[in-house]
Design a protein around this motif. Sequence first.
Motif: not given
Length: 102
Positions: A63-72, A74-89
């Motif tokens: 998360y810190r390397r790839d998604y934390a750079r997005e402002r507002g 959105r980086g954490f939200l994107t990371f969380a969605v990807i993580t939840v979808v990956s875990v569910a799959a």
Amino acid sequence: MKKRGDREGFVEFAVLAALTLPGLGLALGGLKLCEGAGGLTPAGAALVSLGGALMVTAGYYHYRRDYARERGGRGFLTFAVITVVSVAAALFAAGALMRLFR
């Protein structure tokens, strides 16, 4: 000639592999230990917890390397969605494979 981005990508992959693979091994070993004992054991719970901690650390590093750079946020939200979808799959696939090979 190698580019700087290639080297940074390789280092990130190496760190993620160094955290995730042992974490997965420890967690699975702890689960097998509990399964062999027929219930939850302190040693099995400790191994699962340690493996989970390593995998969460890998996720935070990613998360810190790839998604934390997005402002507002959105980086954490994107990371969380990807993580939840990956875990569910992964849970769905594991359940399907367990039913298939029983």
